[in-house]
Motif scaffolding. Structure first.
Motif, mmCIF file in Angstrom:
data_model
loop_
_atom_site.group_PDB
_atom_site.id
_atom_site.type_symbol
_atom_site.label_atom_id
_atom_site.label_comp_id
_atom_site.label_asym_id
_atom_site.label_seq_id
_atom_site.Cartn_x
_atom_site.Cartn_y
_atom_site.Cartn_z
ATOM 1 N N VAL A 277 0.841 -1.204 0.000
ATOM 2 C CA VAL A 277 0.000 0.000 0.000
ATOM 3 C C VAL A 277 0.865 1.238 0.000
ATOM 4 N N LYS A 278 1.917 1.196 0.807
ATOM 5 C CA LYS A 278 2.801 2.361 0.868
ATOM 6 C C LYS A 278 3.568 2.526 -0.441
ATOM 7 N N VAL A 281 -0.198 2.145 -4.013
ATOM 8 C CA VAL A 281 -1.590 1.888 -3.644
ATOM 9 C C VAL A 281 -2.449 1.558 -4.868
ATOM 10 N N GLU A 379 -4.465 5.373 0.580
ATOM 11 C CA GLU A 379 -3.714 4.348 1.308
ATOM 12 C C GLU A 379 -4.433 3.960 2.591
ATOM 13 N N ARG A 383 -5.795 0.248 3.639
ATOM 14 C CA ARG A 383 -5.306 -0.327 4.904
ATOM 15 C C ARG A 383 -6.465 -0.748 5.781
#
Lengths: 460, 125
Positions: A277-278, A281, A379, A383
Motif C-alpha cells: 500500500v505504501k 496503492v 492508502e 489499509r
C-alpha cells in the motif's frame, strides 16, 4: 550562432574577451569557413594588426553581414587605402551594383565572427583553394595595403549562396544539438532503469520477462507481485496440510496448530499488503496483482468480507444456534463496516474530482499539491479494508470449532483457487464468435470436470 | 466560555476554561456524551466513521477540530494519546477511549462494540 572555437583575433595574438572563445565546439562547418576565407583570406596574408581594437568589442560572433542591402557599421571610413587596383572607393550607397563596390559593404567584424577551429594554415590553404576556384574575395575596408592584386571580388550571387550555406550549417548544428540532447536524456533514463532493476533484483525479484524492466509496473508493485506468487505457493502447501489433517482425523490440538498456521499465513499476506500500500496503492486498488476473475469481485484492493461469509454460510453446516448467530452477526457487522468505508472513499473521490476540476485555476501547482495530498488518503482506506478482512478471518476462527475452522479455511483456499483457474480458462478460451452458446456450455463442462460441486458460483 | 469572578475580583475559571490542558478538555468533552467523535471536517476517514455509527443507529457527538479555536492543540494531544498520526478520527464511548478507525472496526467485527454502545446508552435493542 557562429560556432567557431578560435576567434580570429586570438589566432592573430590579439586580446579578446573570453566569451568569444569556447563557443559550442561542434564540428567544423564549411559553409562559414568558405565565407570567412572569402572575406578575410587577404587579411590573413596581410596580417594587419591595426584592426585589433575593432575586434575586441565583445560583440558576439553573429552572422556575417552578407546582405548587400544592409548598411554596415564602423567601416565606412578610410576606404581608399583598402582598395585594390581598379576599385572605386566612393560607394556611398548601400546597394551593391558592381563587384568592386561590394567590399565596402563588408563588415570588418567578419574576422571576429569567423571563429574557426581550423588552424591558421588551413585557412590560408583554403583561401588559396577558394581563390583558385575563382570565388571572389573581398578586401576588408581597413586593409591598408593598396593596390593589392590578390583580392578577388564577391558578387551578389556568391554572397547569397554563402549566406544560404551559413544558414544551412546553422540549422544542421541545431538539429545535431537536439539529437545529442535526446541521446543524453535517454542515457540517463537507461541508467535509472538499470539501477531500479538492480535494486529489485537484490531484493529477490526475478525478471522472467516481467514488465518492471520495461517500466510498465513500479518496483514496489513488482516486488509485491513476486511476494504474492510465493504466498500462493505457500497457500497450496497449507491447504494440503489442512486436507491431510482433516482426513487423518487428527486430534483437536494438532489440528489447531495447522489452523493457526493458516491464519498466520493470511496475517503474512496482510503484512505484505501493508508494505505494498505504501509502495503503490494503485497497484492494489486496481487489482493488477490478482487474476481477472478475482479482480471482478475486488473491493478496495481485496476480497469483500461479507461476500466471503455469504459464500461460506451454506457450507459450514452443521452449526450450533449460537454459531449461526455469530456468523450472521459477523456478516452484518462486516457489511456495515464495508458500507462505511465505501462511503468514506466515495467522499474522497468527490473531493478529488473537485480539486482536479478546480474551477478557475489560480495556481496549478498548488492545485496539484492539494490533489496529491488527497490521493494519499487512498492508502488509509485500503489499509482499513485489509484490516477488516483480517479481523473477519480471525473472528471466523473464534466462532468455529477447530474442525469447522479447518474445513472453512480449506473452502476459502479452494474457492479462490477455482477463481484463479476460471481466469486461466477464460484467458485461453477459443475466441470464435460462431461458437456462441455451445461454447459457454463447453466451458461449464470443463469446470465441472475440474470440481464436482458448483454451488459456490450460484451465489454470484 | 463562562467565567466567574470571585469576591476579590480575581478571575476564577469554571470547568469551561479558555486556557487549559487540551487533553483535559478532550477528556471532559468525551465524558459529556455517550459517543464522542473527534474529527476534522475535510477528513474522509472521519466521514466513514460517522457513517458507521449512523448506520448502526447511533447518534454520535462530533467535534470538528478544524472548526475549534483550540483544535490544533487538541489534535496534538490526541496524537500523543494514540501514539501515531493521524489524530483523527478518534472515538470515545462512555467517556472511555476506544481508538481510531482500525480499533473501532476491529471491535465491531469481534462483537465488542455493540455491547459497549448499549452499556453507554447509545444503543437500544
Amino acid at each position: 550562432m557562429a560556432n567557431h572555437n578560435i576567434p580570429y583575433a586570438v589566432l592573430h595574438g590579439m586580446n579578446v574577451p573570453t566569451s568569444f572563445i569556447h563557443q559550442e565546439g561542434s564540428s567544423f562547418d564549411f559553409g562559414e569557413l568558405e565565407e570567412a576565407i572569402v572575406l578575410q583570406g587577404v587579411k590573413i596574408r596581410n596580417d594587419d594588426e591595426a584592426k585589433a581594437p575593432l575586434f575586441t568589442t565583445g560583440r558576439p560572433a553573429a552572422t556575417l553581414e552578407m546582405f548587400p542591402s544592409w548598411p554596415m557599421r564602423f567601416h565606412q571610413t578610410p576606404r581608399g587605402s583598402s582598395k585594390s587596383g581598379g576599385e572605386s572607393t566612393d560607394s556611398g550607397s548601400a546597394v551593391n551594383t558592381n563587384s568592386s563596390k561590394t567590399e565596402n559593404q563588408l563588415e570588418p567584424e567578419s574576422p571576429i565572427s569567423t571563429k574557426k577551429t581550423t588552424p591558421l594554415d588551413q585557412q590560408q590553404g583554403m583561401a588559396s583553394d577558394i581563390s583558385r576556384t575563382g570565388t571572389s574575395i573581398a578586401k576588408l575596408p581597413q586593409e591598408k595595403r593598396r593596390g593589392s592584386t590578390s583580392e578577388k571580388q564577391l558578387d551578389a550571387k556568391t554572397l547569397r549562396r554563402l549566406a544560404q550555406n551559413r544558414e544551412a550549417a546553422r540549422k544542421s548544428r541545431l538539429r545535431k544539438k537536439a539529437y545529442v540532447q535526446q541521446l543524453e536524456s535517454s542515457r540517463i533514463k537507461l541508467t535509472q532503469l538499470e539501477q531500479d532493476l538492480q535494486r529489485a533484483r537484490s531484493q529477490g525479484f526475478f525478471l522472467g520477462g516481467c514488465a518492471a524492466a520495461v517500466g510498465n509496473i513500479s518496483t514496489g508493485a513488482a516486488i509485491f507481485d513476486m511476494e504474492y506468487s510465493r504466498w500462493l505457493e505457500d497457500d497450496q502447501r497449507h491447504m494440503s496440510e489442512l486436507r491431510t489433517g482433516l482426513n487423518a482425523h487428527l486430534s483437536d490440538s494438532d489440528l489447531r496448530i495447522i489452523v493457526d498456521s493458516y491464519i498466520s499465513h493470511y496475517d503474512e499476506l496482510f503484512r505484505l499488503k501493508v508494505a505494498a500500500v505504501k509502495a503503490d496503492v494503485f497497484h492494489l486498488l486496481t487489482g493488477m496483482w490478482a487474476t481477472p476473475a478475482e479482480r471482478c469481485f475486488l473491493w478496495m484492493g481485496g476480497f469483500r468480507p461479507s461476500e466471503l461469509i455469504k459464500m461460506l454460510i451454506s457450507q459450514l453446516d452443521p452449526l450450533t444456534e449460537q454459531q449461526v448467530m455469530g456468523i450472521y452477526s459477523l456478516q452484518h457487522s462486516s457489511q456495515q463496516a464495508e458500507e462505511a468505508l465505501t462511503q468514506g472513499l466515495e467522499q474522497l473521490h468527490q473531493s478529488l474530482i473537485d480539486t482536479v476540476a478546480g474551477g478557475p485555476v489560480i495556481d496549478g501547482m498548488q492545485q496539484m499539491a492539494v490533489a496529491l495530498g488527497k490521493l494519499a488518503n487512498l492508502e488509509g482506506f485500503v489499509r482499513q479494508a485489509d484490516n477488516l478482512r483480517q479481523q473477519t478471518l480471525h473472528q471466523l476462527s473464534r466462532i468455529l470449532t477447530v474442525r469447522q475452522a479447518a474445513r472453512c479455511f480449506l473452502m476459502i483456499g479452494e474457492y479462490y483457487g477455482r477463481l484463479r483457474a476460471l481466469s486461466s480458462l477464460w484467458a485461453s478460451r477459443p475466441r470464435e464468435s460462431m461458437m456462441g452458446d455451445d461454447h459457454s456450455c463447453q466451458t461449464t463442462t470443463d469446470l465441472q470436470m475440474v470440481q464436482p460441486s458448483q454451488n459456490h458460483f450460484s451465489n454470484f | 466560555m463562562h467565567c466567574q469572578t470571585g469576591s476579590r475580583g480575581t478571575y476564577v475559571p469554571t470547568s469551561r476554561t479558555i486556557a487549559g490542558d487540551p487533553l483535559e478538555r478532550i477528556e471532559r468533552l468525551a465524558s459529556e456524551n455517550a459517543v464522542v467523535i473527534f474529527s476534522v471536517s475535510s477528513c474522509c476517514m472521519c466521514h466513514a466513521i460517522k457513517r458507521l455509527f449512523c448506520g448502526m443507529g447511533v447518534n454520535p457527538t462530533v467535534y470538528e477540530l478544524d472548526e475549534d479555536p483550540r483544535g490544533k492543540d487538541m489534535e496534538k494531544a490526541l496524537m500523543r494519546l494514540l501514539g501515531n498520526s493521524p489524530a483523527v478520527p478518534v472515538v470515545f464511548i462512555g467517556g472511555k477511549l476506544v481508538g481510531a478507525m482500525d480499533r473501532v472496526m476491529a471491535s465491531h467485527i469481534n462483537g465488542t462494540l455493540v455491547p459497549l454502545l448499549k452499556q453507554a446508552g447509545a444503543l437500544w435493542l
